[in-house]
Each structure stands twice: as C-alpha cells, then as structure tokens.
Design an enzyme around this catalytic site. Structure first.
Site, PDB file in Angstrom:
ATOM      1  N   TYR A 117      -0.876  -5.774   7.477  1.00  0.00           N
ATOM      2  CA  TYR A 117      -0.069  -4.645   7.971  1.00  0.00           C
ATOM      3  C   TYR A 117      -0.981  -3.538   8.501  1.00  0.00           C
ATOM      4  CZ  TYR A 117       2.356  -0.197   7.919  1.00  0.00           C
ATOM      5  OH  TYR A 117       2.817   1.044   8.281  1.00  0.00           O
ATOM      6  N   ASP A 155      -5.209  -0.149  -4.148  1.00  0.00           N
ATOM      7  CA  ASP A 155      -4.882   1.276  -3.981  1.00  0.00           C
ATOM      8  C   ASP A 155      -6.118   2.103  -3.634  1.00  0.00           C
ATOM      9  OD1 ASP A 155      -2.163   1.617  -4.141  1.00  0.00           O
ATOM     10  OD2 ASP A 155      -2.121   1.829  -6.327  1.00  0.00           O
ATOM     11  N   PHE A 213       0.520   3.621 -11.796  1.00  0.00           N
ATOM     12  CA  PHE A 213      -0.576   2.660 -11.690  1.00  0.00           C
ATOM     13  C   PHE A 213      -1.945   3.330 -11.851  1.00  0.00           C
ATOM     14  CE2 PHE A 213       2.659   0.517  -8.751  1.00  0.00           C
ATOM     15  CZ  PHE A 213       3.142  -0.313  -9.771  1.00  0.00           C
ATOM     16  N   ARG A 241      -2.357  11.680  -3.044  1.00  0.00           N
ATOM     17  CA  ARG A 241      -1.858  11.402  -1.687  1.00  0.00           C
ATOM     18  C   ARG A 241      -1.428  12.707  -1.034  1.00  0.00           C
ATOM     19  NH1 ARG A 241      -3.762   7.372  -3.012  1.00  0.00           N
ATOM     20  NH2 ARG A 241      -3.002   5.229  -2.923  1.00  0.00           N
ATOM     21  N   PHE A 265       0.603  10.358   6.988  1.00  0.00           N
ATOM     22  CA  PHE A 265       0.123  10.193   5.619  1.00  0.00           C
ATOM     23  C   PHE A 265       1.299   9.609   4.809  1.00  0.00           C
ATOM     24  CE2 PHE A 265      -4.333  11.381   5.458  1.00  0.00           C
ATOM     25  CZ  PHE A 265      -4.516  11.491   6.825  1.00  0.00           C
ATOM     26  N   ASN A 286      16.699  -4.057  15.615  1.00  0.00           N
ATOM     27  CA  ASN A 286      17.326  -5.355  15.324  1.00  0.00           C
ATOM     28  C   ASN A 286      17.947  -5.373  13.924  1.00  0.00           C
ATOM     29  OD1 ASN A 286      15.125  -5.531  13.666  1.00  0.00           O
ATOM     30  ND2 ASN A 286      14.315  -7.441  14.509  1.00  0.00           N
ATOM     31  N   GLY A 316      15.927   3.148  11.268  1.00  0.00           N
ATOM     32  CA  GLY A 316      15.075   3.105  10.074  1.00  0.00           C
ATOM     33  C   GLY A 316      14.875   4.490   9.471  1.00  0.00           C
ATOM     34  N   LYS A 321      -1.874  -1.757  12.577  1.00  0.00           N
ATOM     35  CA  LYS A 321      -1.950  -0.355  13.051  1.00  0.00           C
ATOM     36  C   LYS A 321      -3.273  -0.112  13.780  1.00  0.00           C
ATOM     37  CE  LYS A 321       2.066   0.826  11.591  1.00  0.00           C
ATOM     38  NZ  LYS A 321       3.149   0.861  12.581  1.00  0.00           N
ATOM     39  N   SER A 376      -0.881   5.171  11.043  1.00  0.00           N
ATOM     40  CA  SER A 376      -0.893   5.436   9.609  1.00  0.00           C
ATOM     41  C   SER A 376      -2.287   5.845   9.147  1.00  0.00           C
ATOM     42  CB  SER A 376      -0.475   4.158   8.888  1.00  0.00           C
ATOM     43  OG  SER A 376      -0.736   4.252   7.523  1.00  0.00           O
ATOM     44  N   ASN A 393       8.490  -0.583  -3.369  1.00  0.00           N
ATOM     45  CA  ASN A 393       7.036  -0.565  -3.557  1.00  0.00           C
ATOM     46  C   ASN A 393       6.524   0.857  -3.627  1.00  0.00           C
ATOM     47  OD1 ASN A 393       6.338  -3.386  -3.346  1.00  0.00           O
ATOM     48  ND2 ASN A 393       7.063  -3.239  -1.238  1.00  0.00           N
ATOM     49  N   LEU A 434       6.316   4.973  -4.185  1.00  0.00           N
ATOM     50  CA  LEU A 434       6.476   5.801  -5.385  1.00  0.00           C
ATOM     51  C   LEU A 434       7.818   6.543  -5.441  1.00  0.00           C
ATOM     52  CD1 LEU A 434       5.215   7.035  -7.934  1.00  0.00           C
ATOM     53  CD2 LEU A 434       4.094   8.725  -6.466  1.00  0.00           C
TER      54      LEU A 434
HETATM   55  P1  NAD Z   1      11.759   1.264   8.511  1.00  0.00           P
HETATM   56  O1  NAD Z   1      11.600  -0.158   8.099  1.00  0.00           O
HETATM   57  O2  NAD Z   1      12.736   2.098   7.777  1.00  0.00           O
HETATM   58  O3  NAD Z   1      12.094   1.345  10.087  1.00  0.00           O
HETATM   59  C1  NAD Z   1      11.600   0.403  11.012  1.00  0.00           C
HETATM   60  C2  NAD Z   1      12.783  -0.090  11.826  1.00  0.00           C
HETATM   61  O4  NAD Z   1      12.325  -1.016  12.794  1.00  0.00           O
HETATM   62  C3  NAD Z   1      13.838  -0.810  10.992  1.00  0.00           C
HETATM   63  O5  NAD Z   1      15.101  -0.212  11.234  1.00  0.00           O
HETATM   64  C4  NAD Z   1      13.791  -2.261  11.495  1.00  0.00           C
HETATM   65  O6  NAD Z   1      15.081  -2.859  11.457  1.00  0.00           O
HETATM   66  C5  NAD Z   1      13.251  -2.092  12.902  1.00  0.00           C
HETATM   67  N1  NAD Z   1      12.486  -3.227  13.434  1.00  0.00           N
HETATM   68  C6  NAD Z   1      11.416  -3.864  12.876  1.00  0.00           C
HETATM   69  N2  NAD Z   1      10.974  -4.841  13.685  1.00  0.00           N
HETATM   70  C7  NAD Z   1      11.761  -4.821  14.805  1.00  0.00           C
HETATM   71  C8  NAD Z   1      11.787  -5.575  16.015  1.00  0.00           C
HETATM   72  N3  NAD Z   1      10.940  -6.574  16.231  1.00  0.00           N
HETATM   73  N4  NAD Z   1      12.739  -5.274  16.938  1.00  0.00           N
HETATM   74  C9  NAD Z   1      13.629  -4.271  16.735  1.00  0.00           C
HETATM   75  N5  NAD Z   1      13.644  -3.532  15.602  1.00  0.00           N
HETATM   76  C10 NAD Z   1      12.724  -3.804  14.655  1.00  0.00           C
HETATM   77  O7  NAD Z   1      10.294   1.926   8.454  1.00  0.00           O
HETATM   78  P2  NAD Z   1       9.861   3.455   8.501  1.00  0.00           P
HETATM   79  O8  NAD Z   1       9.377   3.840   7.160  1.00  0.00           O
HETATM   80  O9  NAD Z   1      10.895   4.270   9.176  1.00  0.00           O
HETATM   81  O10 NAD Z   1       8.571   3.322   9.422  1.00  0.00           O
HETATM   82  C11 NAD Z   1       8.613   3.542  10.810  1.00  0.00           C
HETATM   83  C12 NAD Z   1       7.237   3.315  11.398  1.00  0.00           C
HETATM   84  O11 NAD Z   1       6.299   4.181  10.758  1.00  0.00           O
HETATM   85  C13 NAD Z   1       6.693   1.897  11.213  1.00  0.00           C
HETATM   86  O12 NAD Z   1       5.963   1.546  12.363  1.00  0.00           O
HETATM   87  C14 NAD Z   1       5.759   2.037  10.028  1.00  0.00           C
HETATM   88  O13 NAD Z   1       4.760   1.063  10.041  1.00  0.00           O
HETATM   89  C15 NAD Z   1       5.207   3.428  10.280  1.00  0.00           C
HETATM   90  N6  NAD Z   1       4.688   4.083   9.068  1.00  0.00           N
HETATM   91  C16 NAD Z   1       5.496   4.216   7.987  1.00  0.00           C
HETATM   92  C17 NAD Z   1       5.008   4.814   6.831  1.00  0.00           C
HETATM   93  C18 NAD Z   1       5.891   4.933   5.606  1.00  0.00           C
HETATM   94  O14 NAD Z   1       5.368   5.149   4.507  1.00  0.00           O
HETATM   95  N7  NAD Z   1       7.207   4.836   5.709  1.00  0.00           N
HETATM   96  C19 NAD Z   1       3.693   5.296   6.794  1.00  0.00           C
HETATM   97  C20 NAD Z   1       2.899   5.171   7.938  1.00  0.00           C
HETATM   98  C21 NAD Z   1       3.411   4.557   9.085  1.00  0.00           C
HETATM   99  N1  UDP Z   2       2.596   4.321  -7.420  1.00  0.00           N
HETATM  100  C1  UDP Z   2       2.861   4.254  -8.773  1.00  0.00           C
HETATM  101  N2  UDP Z   2       3.982   3.587  -9.172  1.00  0.00           N
HETATM  102  C2  UDP Z   2       4.839   2.993  -8.314  1.00  0.00           C
HETATM  103  C3  UDP Z   2       4.570   3.075  -6.922  1.00  0.00           C
HETATM  104  C4  UDP Z   2       3.418   3.744  -6.511  1.00  0.00           C
HETATM  105  O1  UDP Z   2       2.103   4.772  -9.603  1.00  0.00           O
HETATM  106  O2  UDP Z   2       5.823   2.384  -8.751  1.00  0.00           O
HETATM  107  C5  UDP Z   2       1.387   5.047  -6.964  1.00  0.00           C
HETATM  108  C6  UDP Z   2       0.430   4.158  -6.188  1.00  0.00           C
HETATM  109  O3  UDP Z   2      -0.460   3.530  -7.096  1.00  0.00           O
HETATM  110  C7  UDP Z   2      -0.265   5.163  -5.281  1.00  0.00           C
HETATM  111  C8  UDP Z   2       0.802   6.238  -5.036  1.00  0.00           C
HETATM  112  O4  UDP Z   2       1.792   6.053  -6.053  1.00  0.00           O
HETATM  113  O5  UDP Z   2      -1.332   5.751  -5.973  1.00  0.00           O
HETATM  114  C9  UDP Z   2       1.467   6.124  -3.670  1.00  0.00           C
HETATM  115  O6  UDP Z   2       1.897   4.766  -3.511  1.00  0.00           O
HETATM  116  P1  UDP Z   2       2.871   4.314  -2.336  1.00  0.00           P
HETATM  117  O7  UDP Z   2       3.069   2.839  -2.488  1.00  0.00           O
HETATM  118  O8  UDP Z   2       4.091   5.170  -2.349  1.00  0.00           O
HETATM  119  O9  UDP Z   2       2.068   4.673  -1.024  1.00  0.00           O
HETATM  120  P2  UDP Z   2       0.613   4.207  -0.511  1.00  0.00           P
HETATM  121  O10 UDP Z   2      -0.213   5.454  -0.490  1.00  0.00           O
HETATM  122  O11 UDP Z   2       0.078   3.182  -1.442  1.00  0.00           O
HETATM  123  O12 UDP Z   2       0.888   3.696   0.854  1.00  0.00           O
END
Ligand code: NAD
Ligand code: UDP
Length: 344
Positions: free
Chosen positions: A152, A303, A223, A236, A183, A34, A12, A156, A127, A203, A205
């Site tokens: 979701y 938001d 937004f 953010r 963050f 997976n 991921g 966490k 998160s 979804n 930004l």
């Molecule tokens: P991502 O979707 O790119 O990576 C997650 C990976 O987990 C994917 O490759 C997916 O195929 C795999 N996966 C999901 N469920 C599975 C399962 N049951 N078995 C095996 N594999 C599985 O997401 P990411 O952005 O890299 O996020 C990684 C982690 O960080 C997640 O736990 C997410 O909730 C957390 N997180 C992400 C953000 C963000 O903005 N990206 C922010 C805060 C926390």
């Molecule tokens: N945002 C936006 N347009 C978009 C996507 C996000 O203006 O197409 C804004 C959203 O309202 C938020 C910020 O960008 O204020 C960050 O959004 P994101 O979904 O990336 O992360 P979040 O903090 O909501 O997890």
C-alpha cells in the site's frame, strides 16, 4: 457558471467531506466511486448537509472503456481530486497485485484521460507513509522518502513518481499535479451525517476507540508502551478530516488560479503537533465523558514510533492551517459513531 470538479472516491471517508467543502465553496462536483469501500447513502447525506446533490457515477476507474465513456459524457471538468484507492495496509501485504493494480492503474487511466480530454489539473491523496520512520522530526517536504513498509505504502511512493514524471513530460500542455501527504486523518463531519465506516474490525485507532466506547468491541488494545516517547506509546499527527478536506479546496483554488510554482508540487497536511496514543485515549475520555476499556499489549509489527509534520509549507504557500482541537475532533467521531449505532 460553477467550475466542475471530478472527485474520485467521493463517497469514501475523506472524499465525502471534501465534496461537502467543495460544494460549500461554490464548486460543482461529480463523484466517481465503485462503492467497494463506501455506501451510496453517502450521496443522500452530502445532499442533507449542503442542500446540493452531487452527480454520481458508479464504476471502477481501472476500467479503460468506462473511464473514457465518463469523460466523453462530462466535458466541463476542470480538475480532478483522486481519492479512490484501496488503503488497508495489512491486506496489501497479502494481496499486493490487487493494490498495485487498483491504485496505480486507476491513476494512470486518469492521467491518460487528462491528456485526451484536456483536463489540466489533478490533486492526489498521498500519505506520510512515504517518510517511513524519519531520522529527524518534524518532517518537512525535504525529508527524504524511505522505502515503503507495505505494498500500500509503495503505491503512494510510486504514484508520486508517476505524477512527477507525467507532469514533467506534459509541462508544455499545462498539466499540473499536486500531492497532499496526509498525516493521520480522524474525526467526522459536525453534522454526524458523514464519517468513517470501516468494514469489519477497524485497524485504525479512532474507529477502534469509538466502537469500544459504543460497546461493539470489548476492549481497545494499545500496541506498546515501551517506545522512546514521553509516555512510551507511539506518537502521530492526527488531522481533523474537515480541516483536511479544506486543504483540498485550497489546492484546487491554487491550480485553477495558476498560483502553483511548479507543475508537480507536494505538501504535508497535518497539524504540526504530535499526540501520543495514550494522550488521544485520555482526550477522548475527557471530551466525551465515556470511560474507555483498554489494555496495553505488545507492539504491532511495522508501526512507526513517532511522526509529526512540519506544516510550514502548507501554512505559508497554500495559506492553509489545521484549526480543530483534538477534543472537538474526537467528539465529532463519537457523535458519528452514536448516529450510526442509534445511540442517544
Ligand atoms: P475510503 O476507502 O473511505 O475511500 C476511498 C474510496 O475509493 C471508497 O469509497 C472506494 O469505494 C473507492 N474506490 C477504491 N478503488 C476504486 C476504484 N478502482 N474505482 C472507483 N472507486 C474506487 O478511504 P479514505 O480514508 O477516504 O482515503 C482516501 C484516500 O486517501 C486514499 O487514496 C487513501 O489511500 C488516502 N489516505 C488515507 C489515509 C487515511 O488514514 N484514511 C491516510 C493517508 C492517505
Ligand atoms: N493503535 C493502537 N490500537 C489500535 C489501533 C492502533 O494502539 O487498535 C496505535 C498504533 O499502534 C499506532 C497508532 O495507534 O501507534 C495509530 O495507528 P493507526 O492504525 O490509526 O494509523 P497508522 O499511523 O498506523 O497509519
């Protein structure tokens, strides 16, 4: 011999960057994913960056038989970084059970296996969503958590509680859990070989910005510009994904060298600075030279107005600090988008 680390969700977005940093720090990495939200080609691209092919096993971590078979096969794992989760906030509202089942069962299966197979250390992806809209900024780790806005987000908060209780119950056998509260992770690897690949309409930004710049989306919607912030758009704490990946290496080093001060710890991982949505758009235009087509629209439901981290604990206790500039980070996102689209 290199210490072996299991990285779940390692193909991921954040996981792949962390695999690269772990390998470059001398760790031997095994990925379990997976591929429900990532592609197998990522393994090739990790190898292109580091020259080392991580071992890869494709299965669902909610499958008890498969996870046990995995730990019977890999008997040298010293620590786990658990990224694997479903993460689409909006989707989780419509499919709560899928989110609770996937995100919590995979964690509990791993915790069970840690005890059964003698793996003592776990680093978990949490998160800043656990803080909701904080009353006081910046947020420290002592800022109270608020009820989650989505299933979701709730996974966490519940996952943190599960780890706290599990670590307490298993302190005698030396189990350690450490949660990193990210963050807003953005950016891509400077090589442009790995990055974020959202499925369908993004979804978040930054992927929306880069896809608009690439002509895949017609226009970015901002937004809301009537928030209580200097320019009216939300604020953010945007953290570069390579910096974030490095925080995981530091967390693993801490656990393996037994420098942790409690057997359940949690840290904010951000830059410590807030950047508004409009400032981010302007920074993208400046660093890439690409003019963005955007319009201001109404607020998006759910938001948070503004949030950024106090990172003192991570800075002082982990010895980790975010380093990349927002301009460089956005340029890396753009280079990744161009590479994916074949744009010169
Ligand atoms: P991502 O979707 O790119 O990576 C997650 C990976 O987990 C994917 O490759 C997916 O195929 C795999 N996966 C999901 N469920 C599975 C399962 N049951 N078995 C095996 N594999 C599985 O997401 P990411 O952005 O890299 O996020 C990684 C982690 O960080 C997640 O736990 C997410 O909730 C957390 N997180 C992400 C953000 C963000 O903005 N990206 C922010 C805060 C926390
Ligand atoms: N945002 C936006 N347009 C978009 C996507 C996000 O203006 O197409 C804004 C959203 O309202 C938020 C910020 O960008 O204020 C960050 O959004 P994101 O979904 O990336 O992360 P979040 O903090 O909501 O997890």
């Amino acid at each position: 011999m290199a210490k072996q680390i299991l990285v779940t969700g390692g193909t991921g977005f954040i996981g792949s960057h962390t695999v690269v940093e772990l390998q470059q720090a001398g760790y031997d990495v095994v990925i379990v994913d997976n591929l429900c939200n990532s592609k197998i080609e990522t393994v090739d691209n990790i190898e292109k960056i580091t020259g080392i092919r991580p071992q890869f096993e494709c299965f669902d971590l909610t499958d008890v038989e498969k996870i046990n078979a995995f730990f019977k096969k890999y008997t040298s794992i010293e620590a786990i970084i658990h990224f694997a989760a479903l993460k689409a906030v909006g989707e989780s509202v419509y499919k709560p059970l899928e989110y609770y089942r996937n995100n919590l069962n995979s964690l509990m299966n791993l915790l069970d296996c840690m005890k059964t197979y003698g793996v003592k250390n776990l680093v978990f992806s949490s998160s800043c969503t656990v803080y909701g809209q904080p009353d006081k900024l910046p947020v420290t780790e002592n800022t109270p958590r608020k009820p989650a806005e989505s299933p979701y987000g709730n996974t966490k908060a519940i996952a943190e509680d599960i780890m706290r209780d599990y670590a307490k119950a298993n302190a005698e056998i030396g189990i350690n859990c450490l949660a990193l509260r990210y963050f807003n992770p953005i950016g891509a690897h400077p090589s442009a070989l790995i990055g974020e690949s959202p499925v369908g309409i993004p979804n978040n930004l930054v992927p929306y910005i880069t896809q608009t710049a690439a002509g895949v989306r017609e226009q970015l919607s901002i937004f809301g510009d009537d928030y209580n912030t200097p320019d009216g758009t939300c604020i953010r704490d945007f953290i570069n994904v390579v910096d974030l990946a490095k925080a995981h290496v530091v967390a693993i080093d801490r656990l393996l060298s037994k420098k942790n001060k409690a057997n359940y710890e949690y840290f904010n991982i951000g830059t410590g600075s807030g950047v508004s949505v409009m400032e981010l758009v302007k920074a993208f235009e400046k660093s890439t030279g690409v003019k963005l087509n955007y319009k201001i629209v109404g607020r998006r439901e759910g938001d948070i107005e503004k949030i950024w981290a106090d990172t003192s604990l991570a800075n002082n206790e982990l010895g980790w600090k975010a380093e990349a500039t927002i301009e460089d980070t956005l340029l890396f996102s753009w280079n990744w988008e161009k590479n994916c689209r074949g744009i010169k």
